[in-house]
Structure formats: structure tokens, C-alpha cells
Design an enzyme around this catalytic site. Sequence first.
Site, PDB file in Angstrom:
ATOM      1  N   GLY A 146     -60.729  26.434 -74.571  1.00 39.98           N
ATOM      2  CA  GLY A 146     -60.750  25.817 -75.882  1.00 39.98           C
ATOM      3  C   GLY A 146     -59.375  25.234 -76.184  1.00 39.98           C
ATOM      4  CB  ILE A 148     -55.774  29.034 -77.131  1.00 41.95           C
ATOM      5  CG1 ILE A 148     -55.523  29.200 -78.635  1.00 41.95           C
ATOM      6  CG2 ILE A 148     -54.832  29.944 -76.344  1.00 41.95           C
ATOM      7  CD1 ILE A 148     -55.755  30.597 -79.155  1.00 41.95           C
ATOM      8  CG  HIS A 275     -53.065  41.363 -80.584  1.00 41.36           C
ATOM      9  ND1 HIS A 275     -54.342  41.803 -80.854  1.00 41.36           N
ATOM     10  CD2 HIS A 275     -53.121  40.012 -80.703  1.00 41.36           C
ATOM     11  CE1 HIS A 275     -55.124  40.775 -81.137  1.00 41.36           C
ATOM     12  NE2 HIS A 275     -54.395  39.669 -81.047  1.00 41.36           N
ATOM     13  N   GLY A 277     -49.347  37.320 -79.618  1.00 38.36           N
ATOM     14  CA  GLY A 277     -49.493  35.926 -79.198  1.00 38.36           C
ATOM     15  C   GLY A 277     -49.301  34.942 -80.326  1.00 38.36           C
TER      16      GLY A 277
END
Length: 312
Positions: A146, A148, A275, A277
Site C-alpha cells: 500500500g 507505506i 512500535h 514506526g
Amino acid sequence: MTSDVWLPFPAEEIDGLPPGLRLRLWDGTQDFPADPADCAFYVVPYMKGPEIAIRPLAAMTSVRVVQTLSAGTDHVTPGLGSLPAGVRLCNARGVHEASTAELTLALVLASLRGIPGFVRGQEREEWRSGFYPALADRSVLIVGYGSIGAAIEDRLAPFECARVARVARSARTTERGAVHAFTELPALLPDADVVILSTPLTESTKGLVGTEFLARMKDGALLVNMARGPVVDTEALLAETKSGRITAALDVTDPEPLPAGHPLWHAPGVLVSPHVGGSTSAFLPRAKRLLVDQLTRFATGEELRNTVLVTG
């Protein structure tokens, strides 16, 4: 009639919000700011977990839009069944691509070039010279192509990879080349030196990376999970990393947060980041721009962006 909008940031800190809306602050840490039944536009608190995300949904009988500030929406989907028909669920496409792609490349390079070992060596005053793998001339497979996934490939471009293969739910063609369907994964995995996961968490992707998937990866390959923890079978990954056959870099884990004493913390060849990102200095200004745009569209009756689904 004035519509209630629940925001996770103070309205006075967001420039450009349209007039005519009753703005309520709720970041998930306090009592509801008003009756949830009067809320028409609900912006889900960021990174507060599914319990908080869905807490007011059952009482939001007048809601028309649920807007997440994350790319994924799996943390709110369990609560959608209580909503009336016609509610739009929108994600934060455009907010996290740059930051997530940055961290992806950081984890790939750190893992390949042995940065965690250098950090430990510095702490012990050890000079760990030698030859280490490079990203140059390597084959990369992006699973979940997608916005990202595309941003990750944009940042791979200067690194002289031998090839980049792309996989998504359905096959298509992009400016960079073909995107393969998930059904082609078994044939693509054995050729990849680096496998990057950036797929959403759905019923079809939960446990996608299990024993069979990992067994098809080549010896010495690196698995990078930027998707969601449950996309990977943790026990299957531990078995492969303990054997030393593959390595892994994980920005997401299952369980999450990773509890003290969990074997992933000390698994050989595994690099864990907590987590983060999308949790960078780029988040807040981009999130605010998204909200101004979406709320302006909402107030003027224009079509919203980033609609993932409409409840029925």
C-alpha cells in the site's frame, strides 16, 4: 444543527479548523467530555489501544465518521458492529508513510550491518571488526504494497538493491513495476534476502508468517515486521531464529508490549523496537493537517478522504 466532534488534541492547538462544529477534547485518559450520543465525528485517540478506542462506540448513536490517526484500523473494527449503518471509517493514510519507511530502512541496515553488536561491543570496549552483509546487491520482498510499502521502496531506491519484489492482496502494475498477488508468495520467498512486512492486520493476514512461510525463506534471510505483531506466528519465528537460520527486526510483536522475560528479547539475531514506526516528530503536524482537511470536508459536505469501509 451543530455537530459534536471528539478530538484527541486541544482544538486551540490545531490551526485552520472550520467553524460551526462543537469541539470536544477526549484523549482516552479522562471521562467522556459530553454525551457520546451527540458525537458526529469521532477521532480515535492515538496509540491508546483497542479498549480505549472502542469504549465510546456503543453509545455513539449519531456518529457519522470514525477517524483513526493510524494507518491500521484493526484496533477499532471490533467495535464497529455496534454502530448504525452508513458510518464511515477513515484511516490516516498520508500521516505515517515517511516515518515508518525511515524506521524500516534503519532496522534493515542496523540488522544487516551488525549495529546492535557494535553497541554491545562499545559497552564492553570491544573492537568488533570484520565483514558484514550489505543491502547493496540484495533481493528485497515487500509484503503489503500500500502507501507505506511504496514509501519503503522509494527509500530503498538509492541502495542499489539487486531487485525489489512487491506483493499485495491483488496483482496490479505500478510505475515501479509489477505487484504480485499473495498467491505468488510461495514462489517469491526463496529468492528474497530481506522480507519486509507492511500489510494490514486482517483475518487473511493474521498468522500469515507461520512455519510454512518461514521455511520458504532462504538461509540467512532477514524478516522485518512493520505491520502488526499477529501477522507473525511468534513461536514459529522463535524456532527459526533460535536455530540461527534467519534473523529478524521487529517494530511490532505478539504479544505487545513485549513483557519482561519474553524469549524474543534475547532471541539470537532479533532486533526489537517498541512500535515506534509512526511515533516521530513528523506525526503531530501531519495528523493535524489531516484533521483540518477531513473536518473541513465534513463541515461542507464534501467527500471524505481515506475511507476504509462504510458500516452496513
